[in-house]
Structure formats: structure tokens, C-alpha cells
Enzyme design. Structure first.
Site, PDB file in Angstrom:
ATOM      1  N   ASP A  27       3.877   2.224   8.353  1.00  0.00           N
ATOM      2  CA  ASP A  27       3.392   2.583   9.692  1.00  0.00           C
ATOM      3  C   ASP A  27       2.048   3.315   9.700  1.00  0.00           C
ATOM      4  OD1 ASP A  27       5.872   1.571  10.176  1.00  0.00           O
ATOM      5  OD2 ASP A  27       6.718   3.373  11.048  1.00  0.00           O
ATOM      6  N   LYS A 141       8.695  -3.802  12.706  1.00  0.00           N
ATOM      7  CA  LYS A 141      10.044  -3.258  12.848  1.00  0.00           C
ATOM      8  C   LYS A 141      10.179  -2.530  14.190  1.00  0.00           C
ATOM      9  CE  LYS A 141       8.825   0.902  10.165  1.00  0.00           C
ATOM     10  NZ  LYS A 141       9.195   1.988  11.072  1.00  0.00           N
ATOM     11  N   CYS A 174      10.032   7.936   9.826  1.00  0.00           N
ATOM     12  CA  CYS A 174      10.122   6.557   9.342  1.00  0.00           C
ATOM     13  C   CYS A 174      10.207   6.463   7.822  1.00  0.00           C
ATOM     14  CB  CYS A 174       8.932   5.749   9.855  1.00  0.00           C
ATOM     15  SG  CYS A 174       8.912   5.612  11.662  1.00  0.00           S
TER      16      CYS A 174
END
Length: 674
Positions: A27, A141, A174
Site C-alpha cells: 500500500d 485488495k 495493513c
């Protein structure tokens, strides 16, 4: 090269096994790392946000090091589809409900860089400093963890990845969620502590400690320093490659394009020189223009550290006549990824069994006296003769794997539904599977890994939810062991095949395998059921033309006769019985006492053309005795050369088979035994 490891990792050194290690960059998006993104708008202070953004530089260095060391590099992005149907209300509005003064903007609303955390918005994209190369996978995702509602597990196991290095943001969210998920899935995982950051210092610190706590209960952590030091030892001096001598396997070409003076033009010139030889005429029904293929490629780039080419850049391949090259998704995806389509290989178009070819010009690569194998002979001969790095074909009951075995190359029958099969002419649509023909298991594997995925327009495509998830054994088959079964009846094997198979079973045991005896009665019963069912389906779809060749005509006549003798009601009864037998077989793969794979010869013997002409129906039935079950039960399998025999040095092929969807584990074992 000596085994690599991060020696300063906690609680102990972290191994980086060659080919099985990936750096997962989590990310690193504008929405989390740049001002006016989602993270900035939610952040309590400018100082804290700058600390999070500071991980960009060390992460960029870690990525460069991973690329230099030849590790897989995978990127993830958190975000949602435009209608937010994959974003639960709890995630979207909980914080705004609890603290509306701070969290004024929620997921999906318009922000300075587009809609916040919505795919396609500028803020959703990865920052320029760590931009993925064109051959590096990017996983989108919808959740914090990389495994939730994605095909991440399949993405990893299809590539044989067992060890993960994690970098990215945020540490406590995350990164930590993916770390815990990876532990549950069986992956060895190490977080690079200087390549991750978060929005709450104490929580980040505690999370860092948790990564390696309790003597590695969950995993490891380490700075990126030892990774950078390892990369510094790798030479950057590009070797020279000869004009006429090079390996056209996928792995070798990809490496040579990045590190040497080799270009696609040289490779294409070499391949087309072989294709133009008179003996290649029996292989191809169409050859594509080489100049047009080269013009479609991006400009060649040589130096590894700046190379940014799609995965199949400059890789020559062929497809069988089943494929509609203009419309097949597989072919279009390959071309978009830089692959070069050399030509379309011939098939035995009558669709008559696995060895229904008696044309004297179509012979084994090893001897003019022996059969090439039948239906998908063109694809196998093309790869055996170096006319492409791989080929796509269709397999019904061994009609691709048997020619591959007779040609001494790899034939990988992919689990049905894991590759898009649209725009491919089939003879048995419910059973036909796509086969990848290559020179090595590793090459066949990488074609599968790059092309796999659900196709919503394909009625036979299998959704990710239907693919079984098995825990990964990070040790690999040789160190971790595997359990296998062999057929209880090998009576059809020729003397040479019997000797070669016994030798291979001994090899499997020496490389970590344990032979397990299973009850074969259900499998034997299924083999008697599946043949007539296939014949009925062949007749129902009726694409096969009537052959003028008397040998092939006999096989066709037998198929039609077999199909005519099966009443419609019995077809459904037999299908129901077959499903029950499949369940019975698959139970043999479950539990601690279960097996991982079945190991068989690919075929019981290699017939001569004279034997095929004398008794074509029996030979066809014999040859598919082992292969037909994998298609009927939706299994995956890979055939590969295990030995040579006789004065002609004919290849003996073995087949490794596993349950549907467990392609990764099956390929792990096949690679270990190859």
C-alpha cells in the site's frame, strides 16, 4: 550461489531461498503517503504524517536490492470499486461516527486527488519512487490484509513462493494484518522495520516487537541493511551472449534481455531460421510475420536496474489450432505482455483419441519409426525442436501430455477453470483442459502464474473462492517431505517403462517422498466409466471430421460406436457415480495420512507407427490409462522426462498429479523431482 539469509533478523537469521522469496510492498499509495491523500486527511499531526512518508526512501532502496538479488517483487494497493460494494459500512463510516470533527472525509468521497481509496483515482495509485515495473504483479485488495477477498494466496503458491519480506504502510494496520494472515497460511515472514511506518508511535513500536515476539511465534523482523549488503555483492557487469548460441527457455531469455547484449531481434531471427526448415512444415498450419511481431514490441532495454519490460517481453511461443488467436483472452494477454506469437501448430483435427495419427511424416522427435503422440503433437514437437519457449494446447485425456512425454518435454495440464478457456474449440468442453508445453517445469509454471485468474465471461472459469487453500510448507518438498501413491496395476507397462518407473519411484523416495498404499478400486472403476462418457461428449459436439486415414477412421468409428451404446439416462447415472468416485479419491488427499500427489508413468509404452496401424483402438485406449483420470476428476498434472531407454535414447515420461486447484503444491513436487 550460496544460500542467502538476513543474518541479523530477530529472533534468528531469516532465509531467502532462491526463487521462493518475495518482497511484498504494501500500500505505498499516494492516498497514504502524500499530502491531501486519505491518510493525511485523517492524520492527527503534520509531524506524524512526515514520519510515515519517510519510509519511501528506504523502501525504494529495498526494492532495488530485491530486484538485483532476483527476488519476486509484489505490490499491493488498498482500495474499492467505484460503487463501494466491496467496502463494508463499518470501514467507511465508523471513525466518522466516533469522531466527526477529525474524520470529516470518508472513503469514497471526492478528495484533492480524486475519490478517496477508490480504484482508478489518482490517490489510489502507487507513489512514483516505488513504482512497480511492468513485470511485477500488483494486487488490489479491498481490506487491510492482503489475503482477504483476493487471490493473493494463489498468486504466491502458483509461483512457488514460501518466504515473504514485508515493507510498506501502515505498520499497525495493513502490514500487521497481512503479517498475521501470512503466518496462518504457512509462509515464513519477515518485516523490514525501517521500510514500514504508522500513525501512532507507541502502537508502531509495540507492533514491531510483536513481529518477532515469543521466539518467533508469528515470524521475524529485521532492518533492510543486510538485504542491501547482499545486493551490493552482486555483479552488475553485463555478460556477452553469442550471436547464434543461447537458451530460449523463459527464465534464460528474461535474464539475458536484462543483463546482456541479447535482443528479441536475435532470438526471433534464430527461431524463424529453424521454423523455415522443411521438416517444420508438418508442425505449423500458419506462421506469423516476424517483422510485424518485432514492430509490436517496446524498445529493447538491456540494463537490469533500469529494465521495465512486461513479463513475456521477447518470449517466442506457439499455440495449437484450437485457439482463436484474434479473440482468445490467453493469447491477447500474452501479446499484451510482449510475447511473440511464432505460429499456429497443427493438431490431429479429427479429435480421435490421443494417438490417432499415422501420417508417416508425423513421427517422434527421436525416431521415424515411433508415433509423435497424436492430437497435440504439433505443440510438443515445436518445443522439442526449439521453435518457441512454450506452447499452449488442449488436453482431453492425455492428448497434450502424451505427445509431450514422447517428445521429451514438459506437459502441464492446468486444473480445469484456472486459465481462461474462451475462444478455444473443444471436443469435450466439460473435460478439456488447457495444457502448457515447455522445456522445464519452471517455465510451464511461470506461464500459469502470469496468466491464471478468473474470467467472468468464461462459463468454465473457476472463481477464486472455489480454489482450495492449503497451508504452505516453507521447507519445500525435499526437506519438508511429501506423500505419494503409485498405481496398483502396472501390467500394461513395457519392460523398459517398468524399469524406468521403478527407478523414478526410488528417486522420489530419496528426495523426501514417502510412498503410501491406497485403495485403487474406485479409480479403476472410474476409468471404465469415463471413456464412454467422453465418447458421448465427443459425438455430441461433433467437431471432428471423418478422416480419410484408415487408422484414424477406425478410432473414430470406435468412438461413435461407444457413444451410441450409452443411453441418455445412463450418462447421467454414470456422471453421478463419477462424482461420488471423485469425492472418494479426493478424500485420499486429506488429513495427516493423506497423499500429496499420485505418481504414474505418463503412458504405459511408446508405440511404433506399425503398432498403431495394426491396432489403433487398443493402442489409444492403452495410452490414456493414466492420463484420462486427471481430466475426468478435474485434477492438475505435469508430465516430464524422467529417463532415457534403449539404443534410440527414447524419453520415458512420468506424471505427477494432484487435486483440482492444488497446482502450486503439485508443481513444487514436480520441480523437486525434475
Amino acid at each position: 550461489m550460496a544460500p542467502l539469509s538476513l543474518t541479523t533478523a530477530k529472533p534468528c537469521p531469516f532465509a531467502l531461498p532462491e526463487g521462493r522469496t518475495a518482497l511484498v510492498v504494501i500500500d505505498m499509495q499516494k492516498d497514504f503517503l502524500l499530502k491531501n491523500g486519505y491518510g493525511y486527511l485523517q492524520c492527527p499531526s503534520e509531524e506524524v504524517f512526515e514520519q510515515v512518508s519517510s519510509v519511501i526512501e528506504p523502501t525504494a532502496k529495498a526494492i532495488a536490492a530485491a530486484r538485483k538479488l532476483g527476488l519476486h517483487v509484489i505490490h499491493t494497493r488498498e482500495g474499492h470499486v467505484s460503487d463501494l460494494s466491496d467496502c463494508p459500512p463499518t470501514k467507511r463510516i465508523r471513525q466518522a461516527t466516533v469522531n466527526p470533527d477529525r474524520h470529516k472525509l470518508v472513503i469514497g468521497v471526492e478528495g484533492p486527488m480524486g475519490r478517496l481509496l477508490v480504484r482508478g483515482s489518482d490517490g489510489h495509485d502507487i507513489v512514483d519512487e516505488v513504482k512497480p515495473l511492468k513485470d511485477e504483479p500488483v494486487l488490489d485488495k479491498p481490506g487491510k490484509g492482503s489475503f482477504y477477498n483476493t487471490d493473493f494466496h494463489q498468486m504466491l503458491v502458483s509461483r512457488g513462493i514460501t518466504h515473504l519480506l514485508l515493507a510498506g504502510v501502515t505498520t499497525e494496520c495493513c502490514v500487521a494484518t497481512t503479517f498475521r494472515e501470512a503466518n496462518d497460511h504457512g509462509f515464513e515472514t519477515c518485516v523490514l522495520t525501517d521500510c514500514t511506518g504508522g500513525f501512532d508511535g507507541p502502537i508502531v513500536s509495540a507492533t514491531m516487537d510483536l513481529f518477532c515476539a515469543y521466539d518467533g511465534l508469528l515470524g521475524y523482523n529485521c532492518t533492510s541493511k543486510p538485504l542491501l549488503e547482499l545486493a551490493a555483492t552482486v555483479s552488475t557487469i553485463p555478460p556477452s551472449v553469442g550471436e547464434d548460441v543461447f537458451d530460449i527457455s523463459i527464465a534464460s531469455l528474461r535474464n539475458a534481455y536484462r543483463t546482456s547484449n541479447l535482443t528479441p531481434a536475435k532470438v526471433v531471427e534464430y527461431v524463424y531460421e529453424q521454423v523455415s526448415k522443411p521438416e517444420s512444415a508438418v508442425i505449423f498450419s500458419k506462421i506469423f510475420d516476424k517483422d510485424a511481431a518485432l514492430k509490436a514490441l517496446p524498445e529493447p532495454v538491456i540494463v537490469a536496474d533500469v529494465a521495465d519490460m512486461p513479463y513475456f517481453y521477447g518470449i517466442p511461443f506457439t499455440v495449437s489450432e484450437n485457439f482463436d488467436c484474434e479473440n482468445s483472452k490467453l493469447v491477447k494477454d500474452l501479446l499484451a505482455s510482449g510475447a511473440i506469437l511464432v505460429g499456429i501448430t497443427k493438431i490431429e483435427a479429427t479429435g480421435a483419441g490421443v494417438a490417432g495419427v499415422s501420417n508417416p511424416e508425423i513421427t517422434s522427435e527421436y525416431s521415424a519409426e515411433y508415433a509423435a503422440g497424436g492430437y497435440s503433437y504439433g505443440s510438443s514437437l515445436a518445443i522439442a525442436r526449439g521453435l518457441g519457449s512454450f506452447s499452449l494446447a488442449l488436453d482431453t485425456d492425455g492428448s497434450a501430455r502424451i505427445p509431450a512425454a514422447f517428445s521429451g518435454v514438459v506437459g502441464y495440464n492446468v486444473s480445469k477453470g484456472l486459465l481462461p478457456s474462451d475462444k478455444i474449440a473443444k471436443f469435450c468442453p466439460s473435460i478439456d483442459s488447457i495444457a502448457i508445453i515447455a522445456t522445464t517445469v519452471a517455465d510451464a509454471r511461470c506461464v500459469f502464474a502470469e496468466l491464471r485468474g478468473q474470467d467472468l465471461t468464461d462459463p468454465y472459469s473457476v472463481p477464486d473462492r472455489a480454489i482450495p487453500i492449503k497451508s504452505v510448507d516453507f521447507r519445500g518438498p525435499t526437506d519438508g517431505g511429501f506423500r505419494f501413491a503409485v498405481p496398483d496395476d502396472l501390467s500394461l507397462l513395457s519392460a523398459d517403462y517398468r524399469t524406468a518407473f521403478a527407478s523414478f519411484v526410488a528417486k522420489a523416495k530419496s528426495l523426501g517422498g514417502t510412498e503410501v498404499e491406497i485403495d485403487w478400486s474406485g479409480i479403476t472403476k472410474a476409468s471404465k466409466l469415463v471413456g464412454p462418457i467422453m465418447d458421448v461428449e465427443r459425438k455430441a459436439f461433433g467437431r471432428a471430421s471423418v478422416s480419410a486415414d484408415p487408422v484414424v477412421a477406425k478410432v473414430q468409428e470406435a468412438i461413435r460406436a461407444s457413444a451410441s451404446e450409452v443411453p441418455a439416462m445412463k450418462v447421467f447415472q454414470d456422471l453421478d457415480t463419477l462424482r461420488a468416485l471423485k469425492t472418494e479419491l479426493y478424500l485420499k488427499f486429506e488429513g495427516a495420512a493423506g497423499i500429496d500427489v499420485i505418481i504414474t508413468p505418463t503412458a504405459p509404452y511408446h508405440p511404433t507407427l506399425a503398432e498403431l496401424e495394426a491396432n489403433p483402438v487398443t493402442v489409444n485406449a492403452d495410452l490414456s490409462i493414466f492420463t484420462k483420470l486427471t481430466n475426468a476428476f478435474g485434477m492438475c498434472s505435469a508430465t516430464m522426462k524422467a529417463d532415457e531407454y534403449g539404443p534410440l535414447k527414447l524419453p520415458f515420461g512420468v506424471m505427477i498429479s494432484g487435486p483440482m486447484g492444488i497446482d502450486g503444491r503439485m508443481l513444487d513436487i514436480a520441480e523437486a523431482l525434475s
